[in-house]
Design an enzyme around this catalytic site. Structure first.
Site: not given
Ligand SMILES: Nc1ncnc2c1ncn2[C@@H]1O[C@H](COP(=O)(O)OP(=O)(O)O)[C@@H](O)[C@H]1O
Ligand SMILES: [Mg+2]
Length: 299
Positions: A102-103, A105-106, A191, A227, A232
């Site tokens: 997974g790429v 945002k941060e 998942g 967050d 998330n």
């Protein structure tokens, strides 16, 4: 700038290359670009060897060069990735890297194998990735540049800390394994982000499970994710959840703790209302996660 660059370049690196990377890393605390003489001095390589290594590292985009006002070099994210990868390999936490998971945002998350053949995930924090060019354009030549290194390492340290606090309390998170520089090693999970699922079976059950985990985090580990959103939370194929992405956590006695707890709960409830038409009562849910109410009263 994904971790792909580092994983590919890594195989071609020799111990001398790592020495150069380490020297640049250490000297970047003082220099935005580390002068070539400084690199030569601390690596103890002669001019010819140092020049060869620097050109090689630059070709792989692990470092970058400046010629003005002096000849110097700075680490790129990929060079920093290589140092973390090397540390994980030496510590026998990782044996081989696989594919990107997974790429975000941060961060870049990568799949890896341990020497025992277990699948794990390596998350490389990438702070300041978005603002980097903007900062450069605005400020030109500044020391701002080096701070991404420190910021990303701090984020990794903090996320690892959070996982170590909540995992033993039975909160549903990936298992923390190790941390080095801006990277953390953790259990690999299967998942997809809750936001990606077109349909969720038994959404009421899923929402309750999320709230139970927020409650455990708050009452037993005494922290708040801060967050939390549908991005998330991972929903696994077995319909159970995991909470990921913890670098922003705060402790229970943080001055904004109550607002942050409320915001986390609201984000989740709003999502289930919008996407799955669940009418849960926010105030009751907040009372529940704070240990002041029953979960049976939220619908
Ligand atoms: N332990 C893991 N195992 C498998 N995939 C993961 C793991 N952690 C994160 N991911 C994947 O990487 C993505 C980004 O991770 P996240 O921690 O949310 O970082 P970001 O700060 O980039 O949002 C996640 O949405 C998920 O798809
Ligand atoms: Mg995330």
């Amino acid at each position: 700038m994904s971790a792909e660059t580092a994983v590919k370049a890594f195989k071609s690196l020799e111990s001398q290359d790592f020495r150069i990377l380490q020297v640049i890393e250490a000297a970047m605390a003082k220099h935005e670009f580390v002068p070539k003489e400084v690199i030569i001095k601390y690596s103890k390589f002669n001019m010819e060897e140092a020049t060869f290594r620097l050109e090689k590292l630059q070709k792989f985009r692990l470092i970058r060069q400046t010629k003005q006002p002096y000849l110097g070099y700075a680490l790129n994210y990929s060079g920093y990735d290589c140092l973390a990868i090397n540390a994980f390999l030496k510590a026998e936490i990782v044996e081989a890297f696989g594919k990107p998971l997974g790429v975000g945002k941060e961060a870049d998350v990568y799949d890896a194998l341990t020497p025992k053949g277990e699948r794990i995930a390596i998350k490389f924090h990438r702070l300041g990735r978005i603002s980097f060019r903007q900062t450069m354009r605005k400020r030109g030549y500044t020391t701002e540049r080096t701070s991404w290194l420190l910021q990303s390492r701090k984020a990794a340290e903090k996320e690892y800390e959070a996982l170590k606090l909540v995992y033993p309390k039975g909160v549903a998170v990936p298992k923390p394994i190790s941390q080095n520089r801006h990277a953390i090693a953790m259990g690999a999970i299967e998942g997809a982000e809750l936001a990606e699922w077109k349909e969720v079976s038994q959404p009421e059950k899923v929402l309750k499970e999320i709230l139970r985990n927020i409650r455990k985090t708050y009452l037993k580990a005494e922290i708040i994710h801060a967050d939390l959103s549908e991005y998330n939370i991972i929903l696994k194929p077995d319909n159970h959840i995991l909470i990921i992405d913890w670098p922003q956590y705060v402790t229970k006695n943080h001055p904004n703790a109550q607002q942050l707890l409320r915001r986390d709960v609201e984000n989740i409830i709003t999502f289930f209302k919008r996407k799955h038409l669940l009418e849960a009562k926010t105030d009751r849910a907040i009372a529940y996660v704070a240990g002041k109410g029953k979960i049976s009263t939220i619908f």
